[in-house]
Design a protein around this motif. Structure first.
Motif, PDB file in Angstrom:
ATOM      1  N   ILE A  34     -63.335 -15.118  56.829  1.00 33.47           N
ATOM      2  CA  ILE A  34     -61.946 -14.674  56.761  1.00 33.47           C
ATOM      3  C   ILE A  34     -61.870 -13.330  57.456  1.00 33.47           C
ATOM      4  CG2 ILE A  34     -60.126 -13.823  55.235  1.00 33.47           C
ATOM      5  CD1 ILE A  34     -61.044 -15.805  53.133  1.00 33.47           C
ATOM      6  N   PHE A  35     -60.941 -13.177  58.379  1.00 34.97           N
ATOM      7  CA  PHE A  35     -60.720 -11.851  58.943  1.00 34.97           C
ATOM      8  C   PHE A  35     -59.239 -11.635  59.131  1.00 34.97           C
ATOM      9  CE2 PHE A  35     -61.760 -14.717  62.455  1.00 34.97           C
ATOM     10  CZ  PHE A  35     -60.778 -14.460  63.407  1.00 34.97           C
ATOM     11  N   GLY A  36     -58.881 -10.419  59.524  1.00 38.69           N
ATOM     12  CA  GLY A  36     -57.471 -10.055  59.648  1.00 38.69           C
ATOM     13  C   GLY A  36     -57.337  -8.576  59.433  1.00 38.69           C
ATOM     14  N   SER A  37     -56.136  -8.037  59.740  1.00 37.65           N
ATOM     15  CA  SER A  37     -55.997  -6.581  59.749  1.00 37.65           C
ATOM     16  C   SER A  37     -56.142  -5.984  58.353  1.00 37.65           C
ATOM     17  CB  SER A  37     -54.636  -6.217  60.348  1.00 37.65           C
ATOM     18  OG  SER A  37     -53.643  -7.013  59.754  1.00 37.65           O
ATOM     19  N   ASN A  38     -56.294  -4.673  58.316  1.00 38.45           N
ATOM     20  CA  ASN A  38     -56.394  -3.962  57.041  1.00 38.45           C
ATOM     21  C   ASN A  38     -55.155  -4.218  56.207  1.00 38.45           C
ATOM     22  OD1 ASN A  38     -57.925  -1.566  58.996  1.00 38.45           O
ATOM     23  ND2 ASN A  38     -58.924  -2.407  57.216  1.00 38.45           N
ATOM     24  N   GLY A  39     -55.358  -4.411  54.932  1.00 37.69           N
ATOM     25  CA  GLY A  39     -54.230  -4.603  54.036  1.00 37.69           C
ATOM     26  C   GLY A  39     -53.594  -5.972  54.129  1.00 37.69           C
TER      27      GLY A  39
END
Ligand SMILES: Nc1ncnc2c1ncn2[C@@H]1O[C@H](COP(=O)(O)OP(=O)(O)OP(=O)(O)O)[C@@H](O)[C@H]1O
Ligand SMILES: [Mg+2]
Lengths: 236, 291
Positions: A34-39
């Motif tokens: 799983i990845f994606g921007s902070n918050g």
């Protein structure tokens, strides 16, 4: 059979919604990144999975059983384990005590699992009498993963695998993870900001943004996709 | 002066008792992150229980230690389950008010049953003494000293060597970390409350043979437990020992040089000074809940 099946999950803190209609699954012996921007809600998602945060709605099925109403201790007993963000180690206790506590739901096998973890991470064996608070960042990460392994998980969840660690340490840990999957058939969810690493060690991946899954697919396909390469791999 | 060794001896004997007496207070503070203002009254419950068993059934207060511990353990479970657990979840600060009320309730209950007269548990060996060269100590003080050490040591071993003890320390160090390894904090809170209250009541047995007591001494005992806890810093049995010894020396020396009447004042002044100057205690230890 699916190890984990999440449908239309909603969750948040107080009255601030974070996760919106999240649906995903994990197959047996699969590593899912799983990845994606902070918050974007990645850690929040793992908290809901292990049970320290109650979901607002949606369903959670683990090994074909609904687990929404189970407390964390019961989820751990059934084979879910989390190496959490911030590691949540018992810094005032020794390395060995931390590991033993990982076997809280699985005491009969604590001796044999201790040996297993020490074989995976010889560094921990050398430091077993030291306080967890005195370890380096990389050693603490090993301890966090080692502690999670002490419960003989079927689904191992790791938050921020590489954060703050030297590349050599990351490679070492990633190797161990792949070994564990091979030798014990453990499924994994790995939250990882370093997208090339995330896609490298996983079979499939989900991309989070603002609490939603905005992209998903087989890791090798995502690796070749232009949108992913531009946004997350900073290559043109 | 020849009196100094005698005072030091008395301080050590008393200090070990204070360490054990305060252990339950510091443990519940460290693990549950609450300050139990009824703690002193719990101690007195033990004293009155031991007094009753001795006076009406002739059971020695040392033999009735397990009874007090058991009664305290159950009482701790019950108050945690019925009262404190809910309040500490909704509004931790209100636990202060809750236990303040509980303290007044218990003091008045004891007053109703036993009336306000000073009671004491006059065991037959109370008058006997050991003489070691120039030093004289009563057998009672030595017995209380040894029991305090043994009981404090047992709590230490429980915390360090057992699964239950480890889970208690884990919750104290990192509540969320404990949850993700599968420990139920609610259960640990229950056990800790039972253990802490058990320690309070059983220390009441020892307190009762050391000196006379009335139903309204609870506030003073709570202050002492509080002082011991902040002097040593929260969280470890070693800290309670350091704090206990500090209070032992403070009381014995103040009483000798300034008079009995100054003893409690000295504790209060020390408490204020510590809160102002060294809120983390002499050993500078971390609070249980931190990290
Ligand atoms: N304990 C909390 N109380 C209130 N809001 C929170 C809490 N934890 C996280 N949030 C909020 O929830 C949102 C998602 O946070 P989360 O930690 O799940 O993101 P993340 O994807 O893990 O981010 P990162 O990559 O920085 O770790 C953020 O807006 C954050 O501010
Ligand atoms: Mg996160």
């Amino acid at each position: 059979m699916r190890v984990l099946e999440v449908s239309d999950l909603e969750a948040g803190y107080g009255d601030v919604q974070v996760l919106r209609s999240v649906s995903m699954h994990v197959n047996e012996e699969e590593v899912v990144a799983i990845f994606g921007s902070n918050g974007s809600g990645k850690s929040t998602f793992l908290k809901v999975l292990i049970g320290t945060l109650k979901p607002w709605g949606g369903t959670l099925k683990y090994m074909d059983h609904h687990i929404e109403d189970l407390p964390p201790e019961e989820r751990v007993r059934r084979g879910m384990a989390l190496a959490a963000e911030g590691r949540k180690l018992f810094l005032g206790m020794t390395v060995e005590e931390n590991l033993l506590l990982g076997a809280w739901t699985n005491r009969e096998r604590s001796k044999e699992n201790l040996e297993k973890v020490y074989t995976y991470f010889p560094d921990l064996y050398r430091k077993r009498k030291d306080l967890a608070g005195d370890l380096s960042g990389g050693q603490q990460q090993m301890l966090s993963i080692g502690r999670a392994l002490m419960s003989n998980p079927k689904l191992l969840m790791i938050d921020e695998l590489s954060l703050g660690l030297a590349p050599a340490v990351v490679t070492k840990i990633a190797d161990v993870l792949l070994r564990i999957r091979e030798e014990e058939g453990v499924s994994m969810i790995v939250v990882e900001q370093e997208v090339s690493l995330a896609l490298d060690i996983s079979d499939r991946a989900y991309v989070f943004d603002l609490g939603e899954i905005v992209d998903e697919g087989r890791s090798e396909d995502l690796l070749r996709r232009d949108s992913i390469r531009k946004t997350y791999l900073s290559v043109l | 002066m020849d009196i100094i060794p005698q005072l030091i001896l008395e301080s050590l004997l008393l200090g070990a008792f204070y360490a054990f007496m305060s252990l339950g207070f510091s443990l519940t503070w460290g693990v549950l992150n609450i300050i139990n203002l009824a703690y002193g009254s719990y101690i007195l419950l033990g004293s009155y229980l031991a007094y009753s068993l001795y006076t009406y059934l002739g059971i020695d207060p040392i033999l009735s230690l397990p009874v007090s511990f058991g009664a305290g353990f159950l009482l701790g479970l019950l108050t945690q389950r019925v009262l404190i657990d809910r309040v500490m979840r909704l509004e931790p600060f209100m636990v202060l008010i809750l236990t303040f009320g509980l303290d007044i309730f218990l003091a008045n209950l004891l007053n109703l049953v036993f009336r306000a007269d000073v009671r004491s548990i006059d065991v037959p060996y109370a008058e006997r003494s050991f003489i070691l060269g120039p030093l004289v100590v009563t057998e009672v003080k030595v017995a209380v000293f040894l029991l305090s050490l043994v009981l404090t040591g047992s709590v230490y071993l429980l915390l360090q060597r057992t699964w239950t003890g480890r889970s208690i320390r884990a919750v104290a160090l990192d509540r969320e970390g404990a949850q993700i390894v599968g420990i139920s904090p609610t259960r640990v809170f229950l056990i800790t409350s039972g253990l802490g209250t058990g320690i309070a009541l059983s220390s009441g047995n020892l307190y009762g043979v050391l000196q006379g007591f009335t139903p309204f001494d609870g506030g003073m005992l709570t202050v002492k437990a509080f002082l011991v806890s902040i002097v040593g810093g929260l969280g470890r049995v070693e800290s309670a020992l350091a704090g206990g010894l500090f209070l032992g020396f403070l009381e014995v020396f103040t009483a000798f040089y300034l008079g009995e009447g100054w003893k409690f004042f000295a504790s209060l002044i020390a408490m204020f000074l510590f809160l102002l100057l060294r809120p983390r205690g002499l050993l500078g230890g971390k609070y249980y809940g931190e990290t």
